[in-house]
Write an enzyme that holds these catalytic residues in place. Structure first.
Site, PDB file in Angstrom:
ATOM      1  N   ARG A   1      10.714  -3.654  -6.015  1.00 43.59           N
ATOM      2  CA  ARG A   1      10.048  -4.839  -6.468  1.00 43.59           C
ATOM      3  C   ARG A   1      10.994  -5.283  -7.831  1.00 43.59           C
ATOM      4  O   ARG A   1      11.054  -6.470  -7.887  1.00 43.59           O
ATOM      5  CB  ARG A   1       8.444  -4.792  -6.961  1.00 43.59           C
ATOM      6  CG  ARG A   1       7.523  -4.578  -5.799  1.00 43.59           C
ATOM      7  CD  ARG A   1       7.340  -5.675  -4.735  1.00 43.59           C
ATOM      8  NE  ARG A   1       7.007  -7.007  -5.506  1.00 43.59           N
ATOM      9  CZ  ARG A   1       5.775  -7.414  -5.835  1.00 43.59           C
ATOM     10  NH1 ARG A   1       4.649  -6.498  -5.324  1.00 43.59           N
ATOM     11  NH2 ARG A   1       5.540  -8.468  -6.447  1.00 43.59           N
TER      12      ARG A   1
ATOM     13  N   GLN B   1       6.923  -9.598  -2.524  1.00 46.43           N
ATOM     14  CA  GLN B   1       6.884  -8.333  -1.865  1.00 46.43           C
ATOM     15  C   GLN B   1       7.582  -8.051  -0.656  1.00 46.43           C
ATOM     16  O   GLN B   1       8.399  -7.204  -0.546  1.00 46.43           O
ATOM     17  CB  GLN B   1       5.216  -8.340  -1.413  1.00 46.43           C
ATOM     18  CG  GLN B   1       5.009  -6.903  -0.635  1.00 46.43           C
ATOM     19  CD  GLN B   1       4.995  -5.929  -1.444  1.00 46.43           C
ATOM     20  OE1 GLN B   1       4.452  -5.686  -2.581  1.00 46.43           O
ATOM     21  NE2 GLN B   1       5.600  -4.742  -1.169  1.00 46.43           N
TER      22      GLN B   1
ATOM     23  N   CYS C   1       2.251  -2.339   1.077  1.00 46.73           N
ATOM     24  CA  CYS C   1       2.609  -2.901  -0.187  1.00 46.73           C
ATOM     25  C   CYS C   1       1.976  -2.166  -1.523  1.00 46.73           C
ATOM     26  O   CYS C   1       2.207  -2.652  -2.623  1.00 46.73           O
ATOM     27  CB  CYS C   1       2.193  -4.452  -0.231  1.00 46.73           C
ATOM     28  SG  CYS C   1       0.816  -4.929   0.145  1.00 46.73           S
TER      29      CYS C   1
HETATM   30  N1  NVA Z   1      -3.180  -8.240   0.710  1.00 48.09           N
HETATM   31  C1  NVA Z   1      -3.184  -7.965  -0.707  1.00 48.09           C
HETATM   32  C2  NVA Z   1      -1.947  -7.686  -1.248  1.00 48.09           C
HETATM   33  C3  NVA Z   1      -2.310  -6.971  -2.418  1.00 48.09           C
HETATM   34  C4  NVA Z   1      -0.808  -6.848  -3.167  1.00 48.09           C
HETATM   35  C5  NVA Z   1      -4.198  -8.942  -1.282  1.00 48.09           C
HETATM   36  O1  NVA Z   1      -3.931  -9.992  -1.370  1.00 48.09           O
HETATM   37  O2  NVA Z   1      -5.139  -8.356  -2.057  1.00 48.09           O
HETATM   38  N1   CP Z   2       2.052  -4.956  -4.078  1.00 51.49           N
HETATM   39  C1   CP Z   2       1.540  -5.909  -4.924  1.00 51.49           C
HETATM   40  O1   CP Z   2       1.611  -6.854  -5.241  1.00 51.49           O
HETATM   41  O2   CP Z   2       0.719  -4.996  -5.908  1.00 51.49           O
HETATM   42  P1   CP Z   2       0.200  -5.557  -7.197  1.00 51.49           P
HETATM   43  O3   CP Z   2      -1.304  -6.233  -6.762  1.00 51.49           O
HETATM   44  O4   CP Z   2      -0.063  -4.431  -7.940  1.00 51.49           O
HETATM   45  O5   CP Z   2       0.785  -6.554  -7.819  1.00 51.49           O
END
Ligand code: NVA
Ligand code: CP
Length: 297
Positions: A284, A132, A256
């Site tokens: 990405r 990310q 993100c």
């Molecule tokens: N902090 C979030 C990021 C998702 C891309 C998670 O770990 O769910």
């Molecule tokens: N930002 C990110 O990692 O998204 P996903 O959880 O959809 O892969």
């Protein structure tokens, strides 16, 4: 040559990150079109958690580089019946040329990498999300023309994204202000070793004069924190038009994704002219192609 993994941002030097971002820009512009470094190669994608961006961008990126992606959830493998990580990693290494893993505890990814004889790429763990951050750095460089000296304000949970952002900002000599509610700042072991990282509690202090405002969800996948406590404590930690007014006029906004409009970010900001979240999501694909090309033999 010894295989290399990408488990945290610190697995790459600053000059390697710069080279990866340059290469990603070539993929994006079409300059590297037709390159098939993964021809005849198969890349496993072992996911313990759901995904939209990571899964699709890796599958498409692997295909575009000539390789074969194999998507597998933990529940669909014998891991779900207790087959050890160490055995799974050694078996996968006999078939595959590389593995992307998305899992819970970071030590699972680290153990997988320790037993794998092919490169392992971290597609998110509870404490790191390095892929990310490469896309984020690419997006900032595209929009601001440079990374060094750029001031980022991260508003929200001291989670995987925040941890990798800290490492990325430190590697690329950027300034990073983090505003988190009490008890939810990034862990001291990540902070202690890093320069130019300021932890504050007031989001306005963090956002003042920022080039980039960044946030992530209040509740992450697999989060074991007290959800009710979090919802209450994070109420003031939202990127909204008022907070944006403290940043530089040309500040960009990153997230993100997935986003929760009305919680960590308002609809007006994420849909507004300063939002770069969809360029960020696109990047990405390009940055991960650069990583795959570099690591997979
Ligand atoms: N902090 C979030 C990021 C998702 C891309 C998670 O770990 O769910
Ligand atoms: N930002 C990110 O990692 O998204 P996903 O959880 O959809 O892969």
């Amino acid at each position: 040559m010894k295989k290399r993994d990408f488990l945290t941002i610190r697995d790459f030097t600053a000059s390697e990150i710069t080279a990866l971002l340059d290469r990603a820009t070539e993929f994006k512009s079409g300059k590297a079109a037709g390159k098939k470094p993964l021809l005849g190669r198969s890349i496993g994608m072992l996911f313990y958690k759901t995904s939209t961006r990571t899964r699709v961008s890796f599958e498409v990126g692997i295909y575009q580089l000539g390789g074969q992606p194999l998507y597998l959830t933990q529940g669909e493998s014998q891991l779900s019946r207790g087959e050890p990580i160490a055995d799974t990693a050694r078996v996968f290494s006999r078939y595959l040329n590389g593995i992307v893993i998305r899992t819970f505890e970071h030590k699972i990814a680290a153990e997988f990498a320790a037993y794998s004889s092919v490169p392992v790429i971290n597609g998110l763990t509870d404490t790191h999300h390095p892929c990310q951050i490469l896309a984020d750095l690419m997006t900032i460089k595209e929009k601001k023309g440079r990374l060094k000296g750029i001031k980022i304000a991260y508003i929200g949970d001291g989670n995987n994204v925040a941890n990798s952002l800290i490492e990325g900002a430190a590697q690329m000599d950027m300034e990073l202000n983090i505003a988190s509610p009490e008890g939810y700042a990034p862990a001291p072991d990540i902070l202690d070793t890093q320069a130019r990282i300021n932890v504050v509690q007031d989001p306005k202090d963090a956002a003042t004069g920022a080039d980039v405002l960044y946030t992530d969800v209040w509740i992450s996948m697999g989060d074991k924190d007290d959800i009710a406590d979090k919802q209450q404590k994070f109420a003031g930690y939202q990127i909204n038009d008022n907070l944006l007014s403290y940043a530089k006029p040309d500040c960009i906004v990153l997230h993100c994704l997935p986003a929760h409009r009305g919680q960590e970010i308002t609809a007006s900001v994420i849909e507004g002219p300063q939002s770069a979240v969809f360029d960020q999501a696109e990047n990405r694909l390009h940055t991960q192609k650069a990583v795959l090309e570099m690591l997979i033999e």
